[in-house]
Design an enzyme around this catalytic site. Sequence first.
Site, mmCIF file in Angstrom:
data_model
loop_
_atom_site.group_PDB
_atom_site.id
_atom_site.type_symbol
_atom_site.label_atom_id
_atom_site.label_comp_id
_atom_site.label_asym_id
_atom_site.label_seq_id
_atom_site.Cartn_x
_atom_site.Cartn_y
_atom_site.Cartn_z
ATOM 1 N N LYS A 6 0.849 -1.205 0.000
ATOM 2 C CA LYS A 6 0.000 0.000 0.000
ATOM 3 C C LYS A 6 0.879 1.248 0.000
ATOM 4 C CE LYS A 6 -1.872 2.680 2.955
ATOM 5 N NZ LYS A 6 -1.748 3.935 2.181
ATOM 6 N N GLU A 44 10.102 0.522 10.403
ATOM 7 C CA GLU A 44 11.082 1.589 10.171
ATOM 8 C C GLU A 44 10.345 2.888 10.467
ATOM 9 O OE1 GLU A 44 14.051 0.800 9.525
ATOM 10 O OE2 GLU A 44 13.888 -1.199 8.684
ATOM 11 N N CYS A 59 13.636 10.283 7.348
ATOM 12 C CA CYS A 59 13.649 9.786 8.724
ATOM 13 C C CYS A 59 15.058 9.880 9.305
ATOM 14 C CB CYS A 59 13.166 8.350 8.750
ATOM 15 S SG CYS A 59 13.990 7.353 7.511
ATOM 16 N N GLU A 70 9.893 14.895 15.919
ATOM 17 C CA GLU A 70 10.289 14.867 14.516
ATOM 18 C C GLU A 70 9.484 15.904 13.734
ATOM 19 O OE1 GLU A 70 9.247 11.376 12.222
ATOM 20 O OE2 GLU A 70 11.275 11.336 11.407
HETATM 21 P P1 NAD Z 1 2.281 7.757 8.410
HETATM 22 O O1 NAD Z 1 2.586 6.807 9.487
HETATM 23 O O2 NAD Z 1 1.171 8.707 8.597
HETATM 24 O O3 NAD Z 1 1.929 6.987 7.056
HETATM 25 C C1 NAD Z 1 2.771 6.014 6.509
HETATM 26 C C2 NAD Z 1 1.929 5.001 5.792
HETATM 27 O O4 NAD Z 1 1.084 4.354 6.734
HETATM 28 C C3 NAD Z 1 1.002 5.584 4.728
HETATM 29 O O5 NAD Z 1 0.929 4.685 3.650
HETATM 30 C C4 NAD Z 1 -0.336 5.628 5.438
HETATM 31 O O6 NAD Z 1 -1.431 5.566 4.566
HETATM 32 C C5 NAD Z 1 -0.250 4.375 6.285
HETATM 33 N N1 NAD Z 1 -1.134 4.353 7.455
HETATM 34 C C6 NAD Z 1 -1.659 5.392 8.157
HETATM 35 N N2 NAD Z 1 -2.432 4.939 9.167
HETATM 36 C C7 NAD Z 1 -2.404 3.588 9.109
HETATM 37 C C8 NAD Z 1 -2.966 2.548 9.898
HETATM 38 N N3 NAD Z 1 -3.770 2.801 10.934
HETATM 39 N N4 NAD Z 1 -2.694 1.269 9.576
HETATM 40 C C9 NAD Z 1 -1.880 0.985 8.546
HETATM 41 N N5 NAD Z 1 -1.323 1.918 7.749
HETATM 42 C C10 NAD Z 1 -1.565 3.206 8.035
HETATM 43 O O7 NAD Z 1 3.641 8.476 8.114
HETATM 44 P P2 NAD Z 1 3.888 9.666 7.118
HETATM 45 O O8 NAD Z 1 3.593 10.926 7.838
HETATM 46 O O9 NAD Z 1 3.211 9.402 5.820
HETATM 47 O O10 NAD Z 1 5.444 9.497 6.849
HETATM 48 C C11 NAD Z 1 6.400 10.163 7.544
HETATM 49 C C12 NAD Z 1 6.947 9.295 8.657
HETATM 50 O O11 NAD Z 1 7.611 8.164 8.150
HETATM 51 C C13 NAD Z 1 7.981 10.027 9.485
HETATM 52 O O12 NAD Z 1 7.755 9.811 10.852
HETATM 53 C C14 NAD Z 1 9.291 9.388 9.066
HETATM 54 O O13 NAD Z 1 10.318 9.473 9.974
HETATM 55 C C15 NAD Z 1 8.873 8.011 8.788
HETATM 56 N N6 NAD Z 1 9.861 7.354 7.925
HETATM 57 C C16 NAD Z 1 10.669 6.386 8.453
HETATM 58 C C17 NAD Z 1 11.637 5.780 7.671
HETATM 59 C C18 NAD Z 1 12.556 4.717 8.223
HETATM 60 O O14 NAD Z 1 13.111 3.979 7.444
HETATM 61 N N7 NAD Z 1 12.731 4.611 9.509
HETATM 62 C C19 NAD Z 1 11.769 6.144 6.346
HETATM 63 C C20 NAD Z 1 10.947 7.134 5.848
HETATM 64 C C21 NAD Z 1 9.985 7.716 6.651
#
Ligand code: NAD
Length: 487
Positions: free
Chosen positions: A172, A247, A281, A381
Site C-alpha cells: 500500500k 522503520e 527519517c 520529529e
Molecule cells: P504515516 O505513518 O502517517 O503513514 C505512513 C503510511 O502508513 C502511509 O501509507 C499511510 O497511509 C499508512 N497508514 C496510516 N495509518 C495507518 C494505519 N492505521 N494502519 C496501517 N497503515 C496506516 O507516516 P507519514 O507521515 O506518511 O510518513 C512520515 C513518517 O515516516 C515520518 O515519521 C518518518 O520518519 C517516517 N519514515 C521512516 C523511515 C525509516 O526507514 N525509519 C523512512 C521514511 C519515513
Amino acid sequence: MQDQLFINGRFVDAESGETLATLNPHDNSVIAEVAMAGKADVDKAVKAAQAAFPKWSRMAAMERGHLLLKLSDAIDANRQELAELESIDTGHPLRDTLGLDAPRTAVTFRYFGGMADKLEGTVIPVEEGFLNYMLREPVGVVGQVVPWNFPLMFTSWKMGPALAAGNCVVLKPAELTPLTTLRIAELMAEVGFPEGVVNIVPGLGSVAGQYLAEHSDVGKIAFTGSTATGKRIVQASSENLKKVQLELGGKGANIVFNDANLDAAVNGSAFAIFHNQGQACIAGSRLLLHEAIADEFLDRFLKLAASIRLGNPLDLQTEMGPLTSRMHRDRVLSYCDVARAEGGRVLLGGKAPDNAELAEGCYVLPTVVKASPLDRVSQEEVFGPFVSITTFRSDEEALAIANGTQYGLGGGLWTRDLQRAHKFARDMKSGMVWINCYKRVNPGSPFGGVGLSGYGREMGFEAMREYTQVKSVWVNIDADMRPYYSR
Ligand code: NAD
C-alpha cells in the site's frame, strides 16, 4: 500514467469505484484521480498473492533473481520518465530523482536480484546419528505499507528482499504519492513477473493499511512511517501474530567537534537536513556544535542554507522543492511558534518564500532554530527543512544530548580524532552512525533503528533474514539407534 489498483497482474478499479486525487505540490494542481482500495480490494489482493505463492516460492531462486534483474534494467531504461513522475508527485527536485532516487531504485532491485540464489540454509553439528539442517523459507504473503517521502526508492527497499526470498507482496503506497509505485508494477508485468506475485493497493491508511495489518492471511507486515502509526500496526498485527518490521521516525543528532574539517562539516550538515526538503527519517535534524567552533560554523552554515535554490522540482537548477503536501507544510511552519514559545530563536527561514511563482506550492525556506536539547523542537520529529541547533562543551555532554531522545535511527559526527570517532560509534544509541559523512545508504548495508525508531533491518543480508523464517529438520541417519522404549 496508471491510476488504478494493480491486482493479480491487471489494473482494475476499486470495488467501490472511489478515487483519491493526487496533487502536484509545486502548485497543488490535480495530477490524477487514483483508485482507492477498500477492504474488499485488499481481500482480492491477498487472495491473488496467496494463489501465486506456491509456484513463486518454489521457482528456482535464480529465476526469481533474473526477473528482479530484468526489472532493474527496465527502471534504468525508463529513468527519465520515472524521475519526472516522482518529482511531480512528491516535489523532489529532478536533479535528485534523476541522479539518486531512480538509479538507487534500480541498484537495490539489482542487488536483491543477485541475492535471491545466495540465501543458503546451514547444517548444524549435533550429536552422532543425526543430521540436523536449517531451511530458510519465505513467510508467504507479505503486506507492506510505505510513506510519501521516498515512494519510488521504497518499492525496491520493500519489494526487493521480499520477492528475492520467495514471498508474494501486497503493497500500500501513501495516499499522497502512489504514481511511481503503480508504474513500477506496470514494468514488473512487462518484464514477466507472474500474476499475483505483486499487488498494489493505493488507499487510505486507516482503511486499506489498517486492514492489511490486521489480515489473518498475511504472514508479515513491513511498515515504514510514523511512530504513532507503527504502534497501531503492532496492535493490528496481533490478530494472527504476524511478523512485524518497523522503520519509524528519527531525530538524528549531527555532532560537530572542535577539530572537525569545517568545510566538509558545513556542507555535509546542510545535506543532512536540507536534502529532500528534510523529509527523511534519517535527517540530521539536531545539530550539536562544540562551542569553540559554533560561531564560525553557524556563520558559514547560515550562508550556505540561505543560498539553497528553491524552485519548481522539474527545473534542473532547483536544489530544494516543495514539501509533499500543504497540510505538512503548515505543520512544519507551526514548529517555529513551538520553538519561540519555549524560548527558541529562529535564525533563518521559518516561512514560505516570497517568490510569487511559488505562492501556490508547499514551499518552506531552509529553517534554522536555536533551541535547548529538551525543547519540543529538539525532541519531536518535524520532518521538514528545519534544524535545531544546540552547543556543547565536552564529549560527555555531546553524547548525553545525542542520546537524549526516544528515537534512535541515525546519527553523525565530524571529527579528526579516531578514538573519539569510534567511541561515539559505540556509544550512540542508534541503528546507523556516520563519521565525517551523513545519510550514506547502500543496498548491502543494514538500515533501521532502535527505540521509537522501530525494529528489524532493511537492506543487505539482514533484510533477507527479515523476510524468511527458519525451519529445523532432524534426520535419523543411524539405522541401529536404540529405541527409547526397550520393548
Ligand atoms: P504515516 O505513518 O502517517 O503513514 C505512513 C503510511 O502508513 C502511509 O501509507 C499511510 O497511509 C499508512 N497508514 C496510516 N495509518 C495507518 C494505519 N492505521 N494502519 C496501517 N497503515 C496506516 O507516516 P507519514 O507521515 O506518511 O510518513 C512520515 C513518517 O515516516 C515520518 O515519521 C518518518 O520518519 C517516517 N519514515 C521512516 C523511515 C525509516 O526507514 N525509519 C523512512 C521514511 C519515513
